[in-house]
Motif scaffolding. Structure first.
Motif, short mmCIF file in Angstrom:
data_model
loop_
_atom_site.label_atom_id
_atom_site.label_comp_id
_atom_site.label_asym_id
_atom_site.label_seq_id
_atom_site.Cartn_x
_atom_site.Cartn_y
_atom_site.Cartn_z
N VAL A 24 1.02 -1.11 -0.15
CA VAL A 24 -0.07 -0.09 0.15
C VAL A 24 0.94 1.26 -0.10
O VAL A 24 1.95 1.32 0.85
N GLY A 25 0.78 2.19 -1.04
CA GLY A 25 1.38 3.32 -1.15
C GLY A 25 0.85 4.35 -0.20
O GLY A 25 -0.29 4.27 0.10
N GLU A 26 2.14 5.25 0.17
CA GLU A 26 1.41 6.48 0.98
C GLU A 26 0.42 7.48 0.17
O GLU A 26 0.55 7.47 -1.02
N GLY A 27 -0.49 7.71 0.97
CA GLY A 27 -1.80 8.49 0.12
C GLY A 27 -2.72 7.72 -0.60
O GLY A 27 -3.50 8.48 -1.40
N GLU A 28 -2.52 6.53 -0.83
CA GLU A 28 -3.31 5.67 -1.63
C GLU A 28 -4.71 5.34 -0.92
O GLU A 28 -4.82 5.04 0.27
N ILE A 29 -5.69 5.03 -1.66
CA ILE A 29 -6.99 4.20 -1.09
C ILE A 29 -6.64 2.98 -1.77
O ILE A 29 -7.41 2.89 -3.13
N LEU A 30 -6.67 1.98 -1.00
CA LEU A 30 -6.67 0.50 -1.81
C LEU A 30 -8.01 -0.24 -1.18
O LEU A 30 -8.53 -0.10 -0.29
N GLY A 31 -8.66 -0.60 -2.28
CA GLY A 31 -9.86 -1.36 -2.18
C GLY A 31 -9.65 -2.81 -1.97
O GLY A 31 -8.91 -3.29 -2.82
N LEU A 32 -10.43 -3.63 -0.81
CA LEU A 32 -10.25 -4.95 -0.68
C LEU A 32 -11.44 -5.53 -0.99
O LEU A 32 -12.43 -5.26 -0.18
N VAL A 33 -11.85 -6.40 -2.10
CA VAL A 33 -12.90 -6.99 -2.34
C VAL A 33 -12.73 -8.39 -2.37
O VAL A 33 -11.55 -9.07 -2.61
N GLY A 34 -13.92 -9.34 -2.49
CA GLY A 34 -13.83 -10.90 -2.45
C GLY A 34 -15.22 -11.19 -2.04
O GLY A 34 -15.51 -10.55 -1.04
N MET A 198 -20.27 -2.95 -4.98
CA MET A 198 -19.09 -2.46 -6.09
C MET A 198 -19.20 -1.15 -6.46
O MET A 198 -18.20 -0.65 -6.68
N ARG A 199 -20.45 -0.55 -6.60
CA ARG A 199 -20.59 0.96 -6.77
C ARG A 199 -19.59 1.89 -5.84
O ARG A 199 -18.95 2.97 -6.14
N VAL A 200 -19.70 1.54 -4.63
CA VAL A 200 -19.04 2.22 -3.65
C VAL A 200 -17.51 1.82 -3.71
O VAL A 200 -16.75 2.89 -3.56
N ILE A 201 -17.05 0.68 -3.82
CA ILE A 201 -15.60 0.24 -3.92
C ILE A 201 -15.13 0.96 -5.08
O ILE A 201 -14.24 1.56 -5.00
N LEU A 202 -16.01 1.09 -6.25
CA LEU A 202 -15.21 1.44 -7.51
C LEU A 202 -15.18 2.81 -7.22
O LEU A 202 -14.05 3.61 -7.89
N GLY A 203 -15.94 3.73 -6.84
CA GLY A 203 -16.03 5.02 -6.66
C GLY A 203 -14.95 5.56 -5.71
O GLY A 203 -14.47 6.79 -5.71
N VAL A 204 -14.54 4.63 -4.64
CA VAL A 204 -13.62 5.26 -3.64
C VAL A 204 -12.26 4.86 -3.76
O VAL A 204 -11.18 5.32 -3.43
N SER A 205 -11.82 3.64 -4.34
CA SER A 205 -10.37 3.25 -4.77
C SER A 205 -9.65 3.60 -5.62
O SER A 205 -10.04 3.63 -6.90
N ASP A 206 -8.43 3.77 -5.42
CA ASP A 206 -7.31 4.16 -6.56
C ASP A 206 -7.14 3.01 -7.11
O ASP A 206 -6.82 2.84 -8.19
N ARG A 207 -7.04 1.61 -6.23
CA ARG A 207 -6.59 0.57 -6.53
C ARG A 207 -7.31 -0.43 -6.04
O ARG A 207 -7.62 -0.50 -4.84
N LEU A 208 -7.37 -1.66 -6.73
CA LEU A 208 -8.27 -2.82 -6.24
C LEU A 208 -7.42 -4.26 -5.92
O LEU A 208 -6.66 -4.38 -6.68
N VAL A 209 -7.56 -4.68 -4.80
CA VAL A 209 -7.10 -6.03 -4.59
C VAL A 209 -8.12 -7.08 -4.36
O VAL A 209 -8.94 -6.79 -3.70
N VAL A 210 -8.10 -8.12 -4.91
CA VAL A 210 -9.20 -9.12 -4.98
C VAL A 210 -8.62 -10.38 -4.42
O VAL A 210 -7.76 -11.07 -4.75
N LEU A 211 -9.61 -10.85 -3.19
CA LEU A 211 -9.01 -12.23 -2.35
C LEU A 211 -10.19 -12.99 -2.74
O LEU A 211 -11.55 -12.78 -3.12
N ASP A 212 -9.86 -14.28 -2.85
CA ASP A 212 -10.51 -15.65 -3.04
C ASP A 212 -10.17 -16.74 -2.43
O ASP A 212 -8.91 -16.98 -2.53
N ARG A 213 -11.03 -17.09 -1.37
CA ARG A 213 -10.30 -18.32 -0.72
C ARG A 213 -9.05 -17.95 -0.26
O ARG A 213 -8.06 -18.98 -0.27
#
Ligand SMILES: Nc1ncnc2c1ncn2[C@@H]1O[C@H](COP(=O)(O)OP(=O)(O)OP(=O)(O)O)[C@@H](O)[C@H]1O
Ligand SMILES: [Mg+2]
Length: 241
Positions: A24-34, A198-213
């Motif tokens: 995670v970079g300084e000043g970044e908004i990272l979205g975590l989904v899954g 999704m609408r919210v996470i896409l609206g807020v995140s600079d970058r996304l990380v997707v987790l599954d299992r």
């Protein structure tokens, strides 16, 4: 700012987080989904020191923090809100934020300072001024969310970890929440946010990380990640269908 290197967490035979690399970079908004059970909350719990990893390393500004307790991690500047709010319904909004201010920092303020600071922070997150001395049990969902956020901010973090803060909000409230999170970033905070809408996470995140299992299956700018076949198959298919 924050670096996870092959971080693993097991609960008995279940691998909740499996060798996840993340930065995670300084000043970044990272979205975590899954999907449910993907390991998102566990990952934030590992970062914030609630759990210790069974493998791998977590570094904050180059310093290893994998083995630190939650309050040490908090004092270093990483604060987390909690997905479920069942603690102390008898406390007022102001008192609940004061706890963050009294116990979350290496410098201990006086009660008066903590009280004033709590009022300022509640104001900063848009909590209605006339209700700050109401018990938590009398607050509505958005007021509770604002209180949780102010409480996390009371430890003066550099990194804010938000676990489903916007769940249960209507579209206009979640729009306000997105604007608020962005304004906190503009004030210098780095943010990691878990969110299902999704609408919210896409609206807020600079970058996304997707987790599954427990595994990271994709990461990148939101536009690209939502077109990734593995992401659509494991997660988005069911949401957009
Ligand atoms: N304290 C625990 N003890 C045992 N198993 C746990 C514990 N915490 C989480 N798990 C399990 O680890 C897996 C990952 O859970 P986690 O809560 O991290 O998922 P999540 O991605 O946050 O899901 P959700 O979207 O439903 O909040 C799940 O299978 C869950 O049942
Ligand atoms: Mg969760």
């Amino acid at each position: 700012m924050l670096e996870l290197d092959a971080v693993t967490k097991k609960f008995g035979g279940l691998v909740a987080v499996n060798a996840v690399d993340l930065h995670v970079g300084e000043g970044e908004i990272l979205g975590l989904v899954g999907p449910n059970g993907a390991g998102k909350t566990t990952l934030l719990n590992l970062i914030s020191g609630i759990y210790r990893p069974d493998g791998g390393r977590i570094r904050y500004r180059g310093e290893e923090i994998s083995h630190l307790s939650m309050d040490r991690v908090c004092r270093k500047g990483i604060a987390k809100t909690f997905q479920h709010t069942h603690s102390f319904p008898g406390l007022t909004a102001r008192e609940s934020v004061m706890i963050g201010s009294l116990f979350g920092k290496s410098h201990h303020p006086t009660m008066d300072e903590a009280s004033r600071e709590a009022a300022e922070l509640l104001d900063r997150v848009g909590f209605p001024r006339e209700r700050i001395d109401m018990p938590l049990s009398n607050l509505n969902v958005i007021e509770l969310r604002r209180t949780q956020l102010a409480r996390a901010l009371a430890s003066r973090p550099k990194i804010l970890l938000l676990d489903e803060m916007m769940t249960g909000l209507n579209p206009s409230e979640s729009g306000e929440a997105v604007a608020l999170i962005k304004s906190l970033r503009d004030d210098g905070l780095t943010v990691v946010v878990i969110e299902h809408v999704m609408r919210v996470i896409l609206g807020v995140s600079d970058r996304l990380v997707v987790l599954d299992r427990g595994e990271k299956i994709a990461e990148g700018v939101p536009d690209r990640v939502v077109r990734d076949k593995r992401v659509i198959d494991s997660y988005l298919g069911e949401r957009y269908a």
